[in-house]
Write a protein that holds these residues in place. Structure first.
Motif, short mmCIF file in Angstrom:
data_model
loop_
_atom_site.label_atom_id
_atom_site.label_comp_id
_atom_site.label_asym_id
_atom_site.label_seq_id
_atom_site.Cartn_x
_atom_site.Cartn_y
_atom_site.Cartn_z
N ILE A 51 0.87 -1.17 0.00
CA ILE A 51 0.00 0.00 0.00
C ILE A 51 0.91 1.23 0.00
N TYR A 53 2.40 5.07 0.24
CA TYR A 53 2.36 6.27 1.10
C TYR A 53 1.74 7.42 0.32
N GLY A 61 7.96 4.12 -10.28
CA GLY A 61 8.34 3.00 -9.41
C GLY A 61 7.10 2.39 -8.76
N ASN A 286 -3.22 -4.51 6.60
CA ASN A 286 -4.14 -4.22 5.48
C ASN A 286 -4.43 -5.48 4.67
N TYR A 287 -3.40 -6.37 4.59
CA TYR A 287 -3.58 -7.57 3.78
C TYR A 287 -4.68 -8.48 4.35
N HIS A 341 14.62 -1.34 -7.98
CA HIS A 341 14.08 0.00 -8.20
C HIS A 341 14.40 0.57 -9.57
N1 MSP Z 1 3.74 2.20 2.60
C1 MSP Z 1 4.86 1.36 2.44
C2 MSP Z 1 4.43 -0.05 2.10
C3 MSP Z 1 3.50 -0.68 3.08
S1 MSP Z 1 2.97 -2.25 2.56
C4 MSP Z 1 2.24 -2.90 3.87
C5 MSP Z 1 5.74 1.90 1.33
N2 MSP Z 1 5.19 2.73 0.48
S2 MSP Z 1 5.95 3.45 -0.74
O1 MSP Z 1 4.97 4.27 -1.37
O2 MSP Z 1 7.13 4.10 -0.28
O3 MSP Z 1 6.43 2.32 -1.70
C6 MSP Z 1 5.52 1.46 -2.29
C7 MSP Z 1 6.21 0.54 -3.27
O4 MSP Z 1 6.80 1.31 -4.30
C8 MSP Z 1 7.33 -0.27 -2.64
O5 MSP Z 1 7.25 -1.61 -3.10
C9 MSP Z 1 8.58 0.38 -3.16
O6 MSP Z 1 9.63 -0.51 -3.28
C10 MSP Z 1 8.09 0.83 -4.52
N3 MSP Z 1 8.96 1.86 -5.04
C11 MSP Z 1 9.22 3.09 -4.52
N4 MSP Z 1 10.17 3.69 -5.28
C12 MSP Z 1 10.53 2.87 -6.29
C13 MSP Z 1 11.36 2.97 -7.41
N5 MSP Z 1 12.11 4.03 -7.65
N6 MSP Z 1 11.37 1.94 -8.27
C14 MSP Z 1 10.58 0.82 -8.11
N7 MSP Z 1 9.79 0.71 -7.07
C15 MSP Z 1 9.82 1.66 -6.10
O7 MSP Z 1 6.91 1.51 1.26
#
Ligand code: MSP
Length: 594
Positions: A51, A53, A61, A286-287, A341
């Motif tokens: 989920i 942020y 990403g 959440n899952y 990433h």
């Molecule tokens: N809120 C937490 C996840 C909670 S799950 C119970 C979180 N959120 S996030 O918005 O920061 O990231 C969500 C997803 O996006 C993660 O899997 C993270 O690895 C992915 N990515 C964030 N930046 C990224 C890139 N630059 N490239 C690929 N995926 C990336 O972490």
């Protein structure tokens, strides 16, 4: 292990001591044997994305995380296992915690307003990108609060929570506690040394407060047993091994609440309003919320769960989450798929660098299917991938427009296929045994190699999906498309005529073989490029009920079986399968000039 007044000292740091003082409580966890998979009735499968942020707008990403889960889920649906119940696929937004609280303050918004705004952006992006989720969860929903508080109560009742003093570093951007060894100093604007996380580079601050603490340390052995007993639990294998390595080290207990005076934007600890539940515990649950927890109906989906996550959140999903689940008497998730990433022109994507790539602009420029194909074809779970626009144009023009689109066009163009049909296959021209010397035989050794390659493609693709190598599945399809174009080129059907009795059966066979290959490619591409695959299969006259992965039966006439497509009228002509992008590159030239 050091002990202070009968309590265990769980972590020491170089300059200061992190004390997690633990009282003695009951030590039972996990109701069933670890590693034994609860069989879920009806072969159900539950896929999840992390989920997201809501402190900032979505970037490529985030879309990549969601696309990987979407492709896995779409593929599962296409397997159409007899008797299998529906598939579930959830995504959503992570809306509590210090990070969101601070972002809202910085933007002069109420946290709820920020959450509504950004959550809507994620929903819109996912809808536009064809993310076929069945559920969207927001952690600020009432149903989630009920689930989290219930989960907390279960852990408490099982003696797995205690109150203790936490002292150490906290990184609000990453929402995690860090030992001293994971903190470094960076020069601030006024030349001062600022403590930052070694891994993410985000600022950290020193925290000293009394919190609720989860007895994570008790789960080191059960976690090791789970992972050693199930080598496929985490894919790719590199990440499985990383987690095993982490578990070789000491596993300190985990602080799972913050003082409400520090963190008010969250779910209160049941029966203790002075504490707010740690955002990661809140988020992970959440899952369960999605599948109806705490109502017992959730058991029809748990634990046949596949989580797709980025490498930065591996520890939370592969250590904290399974331990929390075991603590609550449940099994760990079925599989955890981990990806790396996207960087942009060699740099990490960040708002401060101003290099964040907006996924909606990309969907507009490259089309939804084009951009889905690019991200999934180029994204390699084991390594970070670099994004730049020229790479997208080059890949899509060569693989979707020229190779795949060109192939379809070659087989269906009026000039070559004037009757607009799926022509007949002639076993006399293309016998199942190579080396025939009859004058009717036209197939060559390379043609048999093509048949072998496309026959084995579905299984190869299945194995790649199973190992979370979607990029390799696409690479294999693309290589077969190239081989099929070679086949067409070799036999130049445009030089054959329907009027010649000697040419006609072979001309039909060449088109039939090429169309059978196209049917396989279209079927296999559905999880990644659903609209383009639909267009291709519709043009070939393949109906919606003939698109499952279980009934591909490639080139059945070659193997001596009837082919339901033979002689069928093609679907209507609907234009180019995928128009070349380089003709519309004016925007790129313009962007480079400005
Ligand atoms: N809120 C937490 C996840 C909670 S799950 C119970 C979180 N959120 S996030 O918005 O920061 O990231 C969500 C997803 O996006 C993660 O899997 C993270 O690895 C992915 N990515 C964030 N930046 C990224 C890139 N630059 N490239 C690929 N995926 C990336 O972490």
């Amino acid at each position: 292990m050091l002990r202070i007044r009968g309590r265990r000292l769980l972590a020491c740091t170089a300059s200061r001591t992190v004390l997690l003082l633990q009282d003695s409580g009951p030590r039972h966890y996990c109701s069933g044997p670890l590693g034994a998979r609860d069989k879920v009735p009806g072969g159900r499968a539950y896929f999840t994305t992390p989920i997201f942020y809501v402190n900032a707008a979505p970037h490529i990403g985030h879309l990549y995380s969601a696309l990987l889960a979407d492709a896995l889920c779409r593929r599962h649906r296409l397997l159409r296992v007899p008797g299998a119940a529906a598939t579930r696929f959830s995504t959503g937004t992570d809306e509590h915690g210090l990070k969101i609280q601070q972002a809202a303050v910085a933007m002069g918004l109420a946290p709820a307003e920020l959450c509504d705004r950004v959550s809507a952006q994620f929903q819109q992006l996912f809808q536009e990108a064809g993310i076929a989720s069945t559920d969207f969860i927001r952690t600020t929903e009432g149903r989630h609060r009920v689930a989290v508080q219930h989960f907390w109560e279960v852990l408490r009742a099982r003696g797995l929570l205690y109150k203790g003093l936490y002292e150490g570093w906290y990184c609000a951007s990453d929402e995690c506690f860090l030992p001293e060894a994971k903190v470094t100093r960076q020069q601030g604007p006024a030349g001062e040394a600022c403590p930052v996380s070694l891994e993410s580079g985000h600022p950290v601050s020193w925290t000293r407060e009394e919190n609720y603490i989860f007895r994570l340390s008790q789960f080191r052995e059960p976690l090791l047993r789970w992972l050693r007993g199930d080598p496929q639990a985490i894919s790719p294998e590199t990440f499985h091994n990383i987690v095993l390595q982490w578990l070789e080290e000491e596993l300190p207990d985990l602080s799972v609440s913050r003082r409400s005076s520090q963190l008010h934007w969250g779910i209160p600890v049941p029966g203790d309003d002075s504490q707010t539940i740690y955002v990661w515990l809140d988020a992970l649950v959440n899952y369960l919320t999605v599948i109806g927890y705490p109502d017992a109906t959730f058991k029809s989906w748990w634990p046949s769960t596949s989580h797709v996550i980025g490498k930065d959140i591996l520890k939370f999903h592969a250590i904290y989450w399974p331990a929390l689940l075991m603590g609550a008497g449940m099994s760990p998730p079925h599989r955890i798929y981990v990806h790396s990433h996207w960087t942009v022109c060699g740099q990490k994507m960040s708002k401060s660098l101003g290099n964040v790539v907006d996924p909606r602009t990309c969907l507009d420029r490259y089309t939804v299917d084009g951009f889905r194909y690019f991200l999934l074809r180029q994204g390699v779970p084991n390594w970070d991938c670099d994004y730049y626009d020229e790479k997208v144009v080059k890949l899509l023009d060569s693989e979707l427009a020229d190779a795949l689109g060109g192939l379809l066009n070659r087989c269906t163009a009026k000039r070559i296929n004037p009757f607009g049909i799926y022509p007949a296959f002639s076993p006399a021209c293309f016998p199942s045994q190579p080396g025939g010397v009859e004058p009717s035989v036209r197939a060559q050794a390379e043609d048999y190699a093509l048949v072998r390659a496309v026959s084995s493609l579905p299984k190869q693709v299945a194995d790649y999906y199973d190992n979370f190598q979607i990029y390799k599945a696409l690479e294999a399809v693309s290589s077969c498309v190239r081989q099929t174009n070679g086949f067409v080129q070799r036999h130049a059907p445009w030089k054959l005529t329907w009027e010649s009795p000697a040419d006609a059966p072979w001309l039909g066979t060449v088109l039939h073989v090429a169309m059978e290959c196209l049917r396989v490619f279209g079927t296999l591409l559905q999880p990644v490029t659903p609209t383009l695959a639909d267009k291709l299969l519709s043009r070939l006259g393949v109906s919606a009920t003939e698109r499952g992965l279980g009934d591909l039966s490639f080139l059945s006439r070659f193997y001596g079986h009837p082919c339901p497509f033979e002689g069928r009228t093609l679907g209507p002509e609907t234009g180019l399968l995928f128009p070349r992008l380089d003709q519309s590159r004016a925007w790129m030239v313009k962007a480079h000039r400005t």
